[in-house]
Design an enzyme around this catalytic site. Structure first.
Site, PDB file in Angstrom:
ATOM      1  CE  LYS A   5      47.693  14.842  68.561  1.00 48.54           C
ATOM      2  NZ  LYS A   5      46.979  14.223  69.690  1.00 48.54           N
TER       3      LYS A   5
ATOM      4  CB  SER B 272      39.066  17.712  66.729  1.00 45.46           C
ATOM      5  OG  SER B 272      40.067  18.608  67.161  1.00 45.46           O
TER       6      SER B 272
ATOM      7  CG  ASN C 297      46.806  18.855  68.434  1.00 40.04           C
ATOM      8  OD1 ASN C 297      47.034  18.341  69.524  1.00 40.04           O
ATOM      9  ND2 ASN C 297      46.204  18.174  67.464  1.00 40.04           N
TER      10      ASN C 297
ATOM     11  CG  ASN D 265      42.810  20.994  65.732  1.00 41.28           C
ATOM     12  OD1 ASN D 265      41.687  20.517  65.676  1.00 41.28           O
ATOM     13  ND2 ASN D 265      43.867  20.277  66.054  1.00 41.28           N
TER      14      ASN D 265
ATOM     15  CD  GLU E 138      39.580  19.899  72.116  1.00 36.15           C
ATOM     16  OE1 GLU E 138      39.936  19.401  73.195  1.00 36.15           O
ATOM     17  OE2 GLU E 138      39.836  19.384  71.020  1.00 36.15           O
TER      18      GLU E 138
ATOM     19  CG  ASN F  77      43.631  17.079  70.581  1.00 41.54           C
ATOM     20  OD1 ASN F  77      44.497  16.217  70.482  1.00 41.54           O
ATOM     21  ND2 ASN F  77      42.584  17.116  69.771  1.00 41.54           N
TER      22      ASN F  77
END
Length: 265
Positions: free
Chosen positions: A144, A214, A148, A152, A226, A42
């Site tokens: 993407k 995630s 993300n 996230n 992340e 990612n």
């Protein structure tokens, strides 16, 4: 620990982006003169500015590879990028539940349709995952990243699934604000995503409504999130492109504060 079996044709790195620099030294016995390293992670890839025509050519993204460990230890000329659309969750130790589109986009940093990219795509396409070679992977990265960067950190801060956030009008507006800023940065860098915000929202509603991001999974397990490769890297590129990212900046600040409070094990 890596399974060392000599020099490889392809090495696929699918770790969390902040973990990837830690395995570069252990990868060395598997890297030969013709080895291709595939980054299936990612966030902004560490090689993003390699073979990028213009003033950013060769620039290093410090939020992703702060000590240039991957740039120097792997070499951007070895790399093929890979964007994954597989929503996965560790439901118990050793058991991973997957869903989503089961789709990979594969591409060269210089946007050529190379034999090595096509060969990898052909192998992956024989599995349950549909793979395609992209002629403009950076543009695909920004599509993407719209999801993300929005989902996230927001899920970690709200403890909500993708559907929980989309179904809440106020939270959906925050997601839209973040996606707007992501699109603006990508566009300023010459790789603006063609997907609309409505399309990204509705695609997530249909494909990952009950999915825990995630970051939320890592938060629940007390792991490091992340933050830098996903949020920090976009903020870094925003500053380079002179594009304001106030919502992304607040998201990065609050998520970092959350990480510092819980620590990681």
């Amino acid at each position: 620990m890596l399974f060392r079996s000599g020099v490889q044709d392809y090495i696929i790195v699918s770790l969390k982006s902040h973990q990837a620099p830690t395995v570069v030294e252990a990868m060395q016995p598997m890297i030969g003169p013709n080895t291709t390293v595939v980054t299936a992670m990612n966030g902004i890839p560490w090689w993003y500015c390699h073979a990028l025509k213009g003033p950013l050519e060769g620039r290093r993204i410090k939020a992703v590879d702060p000590l240039d460990t991957q740039w120097n230890g792997i070499g951007p000329e070895r790399v093929i990028g890979c964007i994954t659309y597989v929503a996965s969750e560790v439901v118990e130790p050793g058991v991973i539940e997957s869903g989503g589109a089961f789709r990979y986009q594969i591409g060269e940093p210089d946007n050529t349709i190379s034999p090595r990219a096509q060969a990898l795509c052909d192998v992956i396409d024989k599995t349950i995952i549909s793979a395609e070679v992209s002629a403009d992977l950076r543009r695909d990265f920004w599509v993407k990243l719209m999801g993300n960067v929005a989902y996230n950190p927001s899920s970690a801060l709200t403890l909500g699934t993708t559907g929980d956030m989309i179904d809440d009008p106020d939270m959906q507006q925050v997601l839209r604000n973040i996606m707007t800023e992501v699109k603006a940065v990508g566009t300023a860098l010459g790789s603006g995503p063609e997907a609309s915000i409505d399309d990204r929202i509705e695609g997530s509603r249909k494909g990952a409504h009950n999915h825990k991001s995630s970051m939320l999974q890592d938060l629940e397990r007390g792991r490091q999130m992340e933050i830098n490769p996903i949020i920090g890297a976009v903020a870094e590129l925003g500053k380079i492109a002179e594009v304001a990212t106030p919502t992304i900046d607040r998201s990065e600040e609050h998520t970092s504060e959350l990480q510092s409070r819980i620590g990681s094990r």
